[in-house]
Design a protein around this motif. Structure first.
Motif, short mmCIF file in Angstrom:
data_model
loop_
_atom_site.label_atom_id
_atom_site.label_comp_id
_atom_site.label_asym_id
_atom_site.label_seq_id
_atom_site.Cartn_x
_atom_site.Cartn_y
_atom_site.Cartn_z
N GLY A 151 0.82 -1.21 0.00
CA GLY A 151 0.00 0.00 0.00
C GLY A 151 0.86 1.26 0.00
N ALA A 152 1.93 1.25 0.79
CA ALA A 152 2.82 2.41 0.85
C ALA A 152 3.58 2.59 -0.47
CB ALA A 152 3.81 2.26 2.01
N LEU A 153 3.96 1.50 -1.10
CA LEU A 153 4.70 1.59 -2.36
C LEU A 153 3.78 1.98 -3.52
CD1 LEU A 153 7.00 -1.56 -2.06
CD2 LEU A 153 7.65 0.85 -1.79
N ASP A 154 2.50 1.74 -3.37
CA ASP A 154 1.48 2.12 -4.35
C ASP A 154 1.82 1.66 -5.77
OD1 ASP A 154 -0.98 3.28 -5.03
OD2 ASP A 154 -0.03 5.21 -5.54
N GLY A 155 2.32 0.42 -5.87
CA GLY A 155 2.61 -0.17 -7.19
C GLY A 155 3.88 0.32 -7.84
N ASP A 156 4.62 1.19 -7.18
CA ASP A 156 5.85 1.73 -7.76
C ASP A 156 7.05 0.96 -7.21
OD1 ASP A 156 7.98 3.19 -8.73
OD2 ASP A 156 7.36 5.10 -7.82
N ARG A 157 7.64 0.12 -8.06
CA ARG A 157 8.76 -0.72 -7.65
C ARG A 157 10.10 -0.09 -8.06
NH1 ARG A 157 12.61 -3.97 -8.95
NH2 ARG A 157 12.85 -6.06 -8.14
N SER A 158 10.08 1.14 -8.46
CA SER A 158 11.31 1.81 -8.89
C SER A 158 12.28 1.91 -7.72
CB SER A 158 11.01 3.21 -9.42
OG SER A 158 10.58 4.06 -8.37
N PHE A 159 13.56 1.99 -8.06
CA PHE A 159 14.58 2.11 -7.01
C PHE A 159 14.33 3.34 -6.14
CE2 PHE A 159 18.68 4.10 -5.78
CZ PHE A 159 18.96 3.25 -4.71
N GLU A 160 13.97 4.44 -6.78
CA GLU A 160 13.75 5.68 -6.01
C GLU A 160 12.65 5.48 -4.97
OE1 GLU A 160 13.82 5.56 -9.44
OE2 GLU A 160 15.85 6.35 -9.59
N ASN A 161 11.57 4.79 -5.34
CA ASN A 161 10.47 4.57 -4.39
C ASN A 161 10.86 3.54 -3.33
OD1 ASN A 161 7.82 5.31 -3.59
ND2 ASN A 161 7.06 3.36 -4.38
N LEU A 162 11.59 2.51 -3.72
CA LEU A 162 12.05 1.52 -2.74
C LEU A 162 13.01 2.19 -1.75
CD1 LEU A 162 12.64 -1.67 -4.93
CD2 LEU A 162 10.68 -1.17 -3.46
N LYS A 163 13.88 3.06 -2.24
CA LYS A 163 14.82 3.76 -1.38
C LYS A 163 14.07 4.68 -0.42
CE LYS A 163 19.01 5.06 -0.19
NZ LYS A 163 19.71 4.25 0.78
N LYS A 164 13.04 5.34 -0.91
CA LYS A 164 12.21 6.23 -0.08
C LYS A 164 11.55 5.45 1.06
CE LYS A 164 8.05 9.06 -0.52
NZ LYS A 164 7.02 9.54 -1.48
N HIS A 165 11.15 4.21 0.77
CA HIS A 165 10.48 3.36 1.77
C HIS A 165 11.40 2.27 2.31
CE1 HIS A 165 7.09 5.13 -0.51
NE2 HIS A 165 6.51 5.15 0.68
N GLN A 166 12.70 2.51 2.26
CA GLN A 166 13.68 1.50 2.66
C GLN A 166 13.45 1.00 4.08
OE1 GLN A 166 17.77 2.61 2.01
NE2 GLN A 166 18.57 0.91 3.22
N SER A 167 13.19 1.89 5.02
CA SER A 167 13.02 1.43 6.41
C SER A 167 11.78 0.56 6.55
CB SER A 167 12.98 2.62 7.38
OG SER A 167 11.89 3.46 7.08
N LEU A 168 10.69 0.87 5.84
CA LEU A 168 9.49 0.04 5.87
C LEU A 168 9.76 -1.31 5.20
CD1 LEU A 168 6.49 -0.39 6.52
CD2 LEU A 168 5.96 0.76 4.35
N LEU A 169 10.48 -1.28 4.09
CA LEU A 169 10.81 -2.51 3.35
C LEU A 169 11.65 -3.45 4.21
CD1 LEU A 169 10.78 -3.91 0.48
CD2 LEU A 169 12.93 -2.73 0.06
N ILE A 170 12.72 -2.93 4.79
CA ILE A 170 13.61 -3.75 5.62
C ILE A 170 12.90 -4.15 6.91
CG2 ILE A 170 15.84 -3.85 6.80
CD1 ILE A 170 15.88 -3.78 3.65
N GLY A 171 12.13 -3.25 7.47
CA GLY A 171 11.37 -3.57 8.69
C GLY A 171 10.37 -4.68 8.45
N THR A 172 9.70 -4.67 7.29
CA THR A 172 8.74 -5.72 6.94
C THR A 172 9.47 -7.06 6.83
OG1 THR A 172 7.34 -4.13 5.78
CG2 THR A 172 7.03 -6.46 5.24
#
Length: 188
Positions: A151-172
């Motif tokens: 939901g937070a990534l909103d379908g955007d798998r680009s590096f810029e978006n993954l980097k923006k949500h890095q803490s949520l990604l790694i925390g998950t």
């Protein structure tokens, strides 16, 4: 009297003729060889095990109906397999997720690969859990964590978006790892 080389040539010619008769029953012309040439025949397999001329080696058999040829549906009549595949899928997905634990964005140029890999492994984990024989209700918490991330990534798998949500990604990833460690029956 025939010489040894003449006998060999006759044997090869007879074998090739036999193969061309057994393989030449297709209604379709052979389009794999350029016009005016013929493809070499294989003499390594018996005629009874060769594929039809219009079928690639390893391709699913075809069934004809009403004058047309189509690939056979391998899932339609497939016998059920033991239900170990869903457990294996979760186990394999978890192993892939764990393989990201000792990696990071610290190495120069590694961050796009690393974040993309974590994302891919979480999506694989999500699919495996939803397809497991225990049902998605058993994996409610990890599936919800991945749903929140998606939901937070909103379908955007680009590096810029993954980097923006890095803490949520790694925390998950880390929360799912901890959950799975508490449920060893799901991956052993």
């Amino acid at each position: 009297m025939f010489t040894s080389s003449t006998r060999s040539a006759v044997i090869v010619a007879v074998a090739l003729a036999a193969l061309s008769v057994s393989c030449g029953t297709s209604d379709k012309p052979d389009t794999s060889a350029p016009t005016g040439t013929t493809a070499p025949a294989s003499t390594t397999a018996p005629a009874s095990t060769t594929a039809p001329a219009d079928q690639e080696v390893g391709e699913a058999p075809t069934t004809a109906g009403a004058g047309e040829s189509r690939p056979a549906d391998s899932t339609q009549d497939a016998a059920p397999t033991p239900d170990t595949t869903s457990v294996e899928l979760v186990r394999d997905a978890f192993a892939g997720l764990q393989a990201t634990l000792n990696d990071s964005c610290d190495a120069p140029g590694n961050c796009p690969y690393f974040l993309g890999r974590v994302y891919d492994e979480l999506q694989r984990m999500d699919r495996a859990m939803k397809g497991d024989k225990k049902g998605p209700g058993h994996f409610r918490e990890p599936i919800a964590l991945i749903g929140k991330l998606n939901g937070a990534l909103d379908g955007d798998r680009s590096f810029e978006n993954l980097k923006k949500h890095q803490s949520l990604l790694i925390g998950t990833r880390d929360q799912i790892n901890a959950w799975m460690q508490g449920h060893p029956d799901d991956y052993r």
